[in-house]
Design an enzyme around this catalytic site. Structure first.
Site, PDB file in Angstrom:
ATOM      1  CD  GLU A   1      -3.024  -1.146   0.479  1.00  0.00           C
ATOM      2  OE1 GLU A   1      -3.332  -0.041  -0.030  1.00  0.00           O
ATOM      3  OE2 GLU A   1      -3.686  -2.184   0.285  1.00  0.00           O
TER       4      GLU A   1
ATOM      5  CB  CYS B   1      -1.544   7.372   1.351  1.00  0.00           C
ATOM      6  SG  CYS B   1      -3.105   6.655   1.898  1.00  0.00           S
TER       7      CYS B   1
HETATM    8  P1  NAD Z   1       8.116   4.760   4.956  1.00  0.00           P
HETATM    9  O1  NAD Z   1       8.137   3.934   3.726  1.00  0.00           O
HETATM   10  O2  NAD Z   1       9.264   5.677   5.213  1.00  0.00           O
HETATM   11  O3  NAD Z   1       8.021   3.832   6.266  1.00  0.00           O
HETATM   12  C1  NAD Z   1       6.976   2.895   6.450  1.00  0.00           C
HETATM   13  C2  NAD Z   1       7.443   1.767   7.342  1.00  0.00           C
HETATM   14  O4  NAD Z   1       8.485   1.084   6.662  1.00  0.00           O
HETATM   15  C3  NAD Z   1       8.001   2.192   8.689  1.00  0.00           C
HETATM   16  O5  NAD Z   1       7.485   1.348   9.692  1.00  0.00           O
HETATM   17  C4  NAD Z   1       9.497   1.980   8.528  1.00  0.00           C
HETATM   18  O6  NAD Z   1      10.154   1.639   9.721  1.00  0.00           O
HETATM   19  C5  NAD Z   1       9.525   0.811   7.568  1.00  0.00           C
HETATM   20  N1  NAD Z   1      10.787   0.647   6.840  1.00  0.00           N
HETATM   21  C6  NAD Z   1      11.787   1.546   6.649  1.00  0.00           C
HETATM   22  N2  NAD Z   1      12.794   0.972   5.943  1.00  0.00           N
HETATM   23  C7  NAD Z   1      12.410  -0.301   5.687  1.00  0.00           C
HETATM   24  C8  NAD Z   1      13.021  -1.405   5.001  1.00  0.00           C
HETATM   25  N3  NAD Z   1      14.220  -1.302   4.426  1.00  0.00           N
HETATM   26  N4  NAD Z   1      12.342  -2.570   4.933  1.00  0.00           N
HETATM   27  C9  NAD Z   1      11.125  -2.685   5.497  1.00  0.00           C
HETATM   28  N5  NAD Z   1      10.492  -1.687   6.142  1.00  0.00           N
HETATM   29  C10 NAD Z   1      11.123  -0.507   6.239  1.00  0.00           C
HETATM   30  O7  NAD Z   1       6.741   5.535   4.930  1.00  0.00           O
HETATM   31  P2  NAD Z   1       6.218   6.628   5.933  1.00  0.00           P
HETATM   32  O8  NAD Z   1       7.057   7.844   5.815  1.00  0.00           O
HETATM   33  O9  NAD Z   1       6.029   6.031   7.270  1.00  0.00           O
HETATM   34  O10 NAD Z   1       4.761   6.918   5.332  1.00  0.00           O
HETATM   35  C11 NAD Z   1       4.541   7.821   4.293  1.00  0.00           C
HETATM   36  C12 NAD Z   1       4.400   7.103   2.987  1.00  0.00           C
HETATM   37  O11 NAD Z   1       3.456   6.062   3.106  1.00  0.00           O
HETATM   38  C13 NAD Z   1       3.861   8.006   1.892  1.00  0.00           C
HETATM   39  O12 NAD Z   1       4.517   7.710   0.683  1.00  0.00           O
HETATM   40  C14 NAD Z   1       2.396   7.623   1.804  1.00  0.00           C
HETATM   41  O13 NAD Z   1       1.791   7.903   0.568  1.00  0.00           O
HETATM   42  C15 NAD Z   1       2.464   6.166   2.090  1.00  0.00           C
HETATM   43  N6  NAD Z   1       1.198   5.696   2.622  1.00  0.00           N
HETATM   44  C16 NAD Z   1       0.437   4.868   1.864  1.00  0.00           C
HETATM   45  C17 NAD Z   1      -0.804   4.460   2.332  1.00  0.00           C
HETATM   46  C18 NAD Z   1      -1.691   3.550   1.540  1.00  0.00           C
HETATM   47  O14 NAD Z   1      -2.650   3.040   2.109  1.00  0.00           O
HETATM   48  N7  NAD Z   1      -1.432   3.317   0.262  1.00  0.00           N
HETATM   49  C19 NAD Z   1      -1.237   4.890   3.578  1.00  0.00           C
HETATM   50  C20 NAD Z   1      -0.426   5.723   4.316  1.00  0.00           C
HETATM   51  C21 NAD Z   1       0.796   6.120   3.843  1.00  0.00           C
END
Ligand code: NAD
Length: 472
Positions: free
Chosen positions: A217, A251
């Site tokens: 997502e 998002c």
């Molecule tokens: P992010 O990708 O920076 O982090 C999300 C999660 O991934 C965190 O828990 C983080 O610790 C983890 N993470 C970091 N590095 C990782 C790795 N190498 N392997 C696995 N996991 C890892 O995202 P964010 O800043 O927390 O959220 C914002 C982003 O999320 C925006 O791009 C937004 O559009 C998206 N988002 C999407 C939805 C959806 O439903 N499609 C909903 C909310 C947010």
């Protein structure tokens, strides 16, 4: 409550969940309902404390915003699961074609086993407990890795989940990118990730090593088309609400606007009036969230500066004045942006709305279709022919017509992205099936004529194949 301490190393927690999932493959409805009840109770009893934790993590994040954007959506999702899990988990009989009769066939719905859930910070309760509840309804065990950017919320969530669940049912692993990477390398039966497209790529790569199926997502640039038939005064408040909810850290927020050329001044006036209605007194209003960290705030300020330095006109809407929180960022409209500006190359994820203009609808659709497929698309207007051209001529994760965001709240609509905005969807039965093995079962009859297809092939075989050629 738990025989297995939740502070074991994550591999040991995974092993415990794995063993438990293989020891109880058939998970009765009563067990699933009880797990859902415990998630609901956690929100009901500890909702205020959780909302306070979110507020403390953000700086400014109204507890009422958490009530509507996290708890309301969660209650709707959990209620739907509670009502329908009994029906959804049942096997489905399917019609058997004539050449296999009198065999019978059905699809048996089974839990996958151990599901990993990785969550983001922007709606830190909805986007962790939502997939968790859905996976539990489908009879799975869940390991959750919430975001390190909302440490108070993630910490409290871990404490509460560990009080309510045995660690081999639900457990929480906390930490930053290194921990998250190790988490994504566990051989889950399914890995559900919500976050950025860049990290989604890493998650997909880590999961691929185990052939773990994923749901991603992700984010992206969701366009909002204002049709020539739209009443700008009526639509501006809906666009402002969708863009400024959680200060644009959503998002599916409209990322940029496509407006008929010549309507810029009217839209600017309507948007400024709409923001004044939503946040009287400007960006210092307590219902207007702050940007989550200084790093995120600086990135957004940099994007606006980059646009300004390349000749764009930046309109500050409802400034904060001297009061409020330093990260309550003034919402801005950006006009006259070059298509290669940074603001148009990356997901904005903040209260900055670029306004692009078009003369013919095809031009607007070409802009959308030239980029990665968006997570959401919004269209405003009354001309249904124009609306249908956009619906058939663009591909996105989801659409709301004449409003923003609302498709996420409809449990009968699958929620997810397409292409770079992600793959796989959840909510409602779609989510239940995302975490379910749909096992096909064919029960052969003792009267089966399958022997007709066996070698050695002779005249009888040729006659049967000739008949089937005519039938099929
Ligand atoms: P992010 O990708 O920076 O982090 C999300 C999660 O991934 C965190 O828990 C983080 O610790 C983890 N993470 C970091 N590095 C990782 C790795 N190498 N392997 C696995 N996991 C890892 O995202 P964010 O800043 O927390 O959220 C914002 C982003 O999320 C925006 O791009 C937004 O559009 C998206 N988002 C999407 C939805 C959806 O439903 N499609 C909903 C909310 C947010």
């Amino acid at each position: 409550m738990t025989a297995i301490p939740p502070d074991l190393p994550m591999r040991a927690l995974f092993d415990a969940q794995f063993q438990a999932s293989r020891a109880q493959i058939d998970v009765p409805l009563a067990v699933r309902r009880d797990r859902l009840r415990r998630i609901r109770a956690l929100i009901d009893v500890h909702g205020p404390a959780l909302a306070e934790a979110v507020q403390a993590d953000f700086g400014v994040r109204s507890t009422r915003l958490t009530e509507v954007a996290d708890f309301f959506v969660l209650r709707s999702l959990i209620g739907d699961l509670e009502r329908h899990t009994g029906a959804w988990m049942k096997s489905r009989r399917v019609h058997t074609p004539i050449y296999l009769q009198p065999a019978s066939a059905h699809i048996q719905r089974q839990p996958l086993g151990v599901v990993g859930v990785i969550g983001p910070w922007n709606y830190p309760l909805q986007l962790t407990l939502g997939p968790t509840a859905t996976a539990l309804a489908a009879g799975n065990r869940v390991m959750l890795k919430p975001s390190e950017l909302t440490p108070r919320t993630s910490g409290l969530l871990a404490t509460l989940l560990h009080q309510s669940f045995a660690a081999d049912e639900v457990c929480v692993v906390q930490g930053g990118a290194d921990v998250a990477h190790d988490f994504a390398c566990l051989p889950f039966d399914h890995l559900f990730f919500t976050g950025s497209t860049a990290v989604g790529r890493k998650v997909a790569a880590a999961a691929a090593a185990n052939l773990t199926p994923t749901t991603l997502e992700l984010g992206g640039k969701s366009p909002c088309i204002v049709d020539a038939s739209a009443d700008l005064d009526a639509v501006a408040i809906k666009i402002a609400h969708g863009k400024l909810l959680n200060a644009g850290q959503t998002c599916i927020a409209p990322d940029y606007l496509l407006l008929p050329q010549g309507r810029e001044a009217d839209f600017e006036r309507a948007f400024v009036a709409a923001v004044a209605r939503l946040f009287p007194g400007g960006a210092a209003h307590p219902d207007y969230a702050s940007i989550v960290t200084e790093r995120h705030h600086a990135r957004l300020a940099g994007l606006v500066e980059d646009a300004r330095s390349h000749g764009a006109r930046v309109v500050e809407v409802a400034p904060r004045g001297g009061s409020g929180h330093a990260r309550q960022m003034t919402p801005v409209l950006v006009f006259g942006l070059r298509s290669d500006a940074s603001l148009m190359r990356e997901e904005i994820f903040g209260p900055v709305l670029p306004v692009l203009t078009y003369t013919a609808l095809d031009e607007a659709m070409d802009i959308i279709n030239a980029g990665p497929r968006p997570l959401a698309l919004y269209w405003f207007g009354t001309d249904t022919a124009s609306r249908d051209r956009v619906l058939t001529g663009t591909v996105s994760g989801g659409v709301t017509v004449n409003d923003t965001l609302m498709h996420i709240a409809h449990e009968r609509l699958p929620f997810g992205g397409v292409g770079e905005s992600g793959w796989g969807a959840y909510h409602g039965e779609t989510g239940f099936l995302r975490f379910t093995q749909q096992k096909p079962v064919l029960v052969q009859s003792r009267w089966a004529a399958a022997g007709l297809f066996y070698p050695p092939y002779g005249a009888a075989f040729d006659r049967v194949m000739g008949l089937l050629r005519r039938w099929l």
